[in-house]
Enzyme design. Structure first.
Site, PDB file in Angstrom:
ATOM      1  N   HIS A  46       3.731  -5.685  -8.559  1.00 18.86           N
ATOM      2  CA  HIS A  46       3.858  -4.313  -9.191  1.00 18.86           C
ATOM      3  C   HIS A  46       5.196  -3.929  -9.460  1.00 18.86           C
ATOM      4  O   HIS A  46       6.228  -4.723  -8.995  1.00 18.86           O
ATOM      5  CB  HIS A  46       3.720  -3.469  -7.681  1.00 18.86           C
ATOM      6  CG  HIS A  46       2.266  -3.480  -7.372  1.00 18.86           C
ATOM      7  ND1 HIS A  46       1.806  -2.602  -6.522  1.00 18.86           N
ATOM      8  CD2 HIS A  46       1.202  -4.228  -7.598  1.00 18.86           C
ATOM      9  CE1 HIS A  46       0.224  -2.564  -6.198  1.00 18.86           C
ATOM     10  NE2 HIS A  46       0.006  -3.837  -6.993  1.00 18.86           N
ATOM     11  N   GLU A  48       7.558  -1.895  -8.690  1.00 15.39           N
ATOM     12  CA  GLU A  48       8.475  -1.795  -7.560  1.00 15.39           C
ATOM     13  C   GLU A  48       9.074  -3.230  -6.998  1.00 15.39           C
ATOM     14  O   GLU A  48      10.076  -3.491  -6.801  1.00 15.39           O
ATOM     15  CB  GLU A  48       8.270  -0.962  -6.369  1.00 15.39           C
ATOM     16  CG  GLU A  48       7.875   0.511  -6.761  1.00 15.39           C
ATOM     17  CD  GLU A  48       6.475   0.935  -7.222  1.00 15.39           C
ATOM     18  OE1 GLU A  48       6.191   1.802  -7.447  1.00 15.39           O
ATOM     19  OE2 GLU A  48       5.827  -0.155  -7.755  1.00 15.39           O
TER      20      GLU A  48
END
Length: 149
Positions: A46, A48
């Site tokens: 992801h 992040e």
């Protein structure tokens, strides 16, 4: 935040999901990430998490205390956990988890599952106790020169 949104657009153009993240410390970008789940066949890639990995490599540390993350969407449970583990001090996000659900990225089931007792979860989870497993933690506790995190 504008950079995180730009990264989310770049991610889509490269075959990834519509997510981007930027980590800032002392007014400087120390890490960026885009969603690479499908390009890398990695469900943990992801935006992040990718930004955290890049920032940690750049600073040669696992502790991002004093930094902030700007992400194009409210972090999912995995990303939120990674942000906590990295000790990032503040989260800024643009789209909400409800916006993500409307776009086909619904984390509601995961949030719900986390709050349940282990024996009530949809995904079976069971402790398999091994008497030597606690020895490892005892060794860790008495280990000299360990790096606590």
């Amino acid at each position: 935040m504008e950079r995180a949104i730009e990264l989310s657009k770049q991610s889509m153009a490269a075959g990834g999901g519509p997510f981007g993240a930027v980590i800032v410390q002392d007014g400087k970008i120390i890490g960026e990430g885009t969603n690479n789940v499908t390009p890398h066949n990695d469900p943990t890639a992801h935006a992040e998490v990718e930004a955290i990995r890049n920032a940690c490599r750049a600073l040669e540390t696992f502790d991002l205390s004093g930094s902030a993350i700007f992400t194009s969407c409210e972090p999912c449970p995995m990303c939120l956990s990674a942000i906590w583990w990295a000790r990032i001090g503040k989260i800024y996000f643009s789209n909400t988890k409800e916006d993500a659900a409307d776009a086909g990225f619904d984390d509601a089931a995961i949030y719900c599952e986390i709050s349940k007792k282990l024996n009530e979860r949809t995904l079976p989870i069971e402790q398999l106790y091994c008497k030597t497993s606690s020895e490892v933690f005892r060794q860790w506790q008495s280990c000299e020169g360990k790096t606590a995190y």
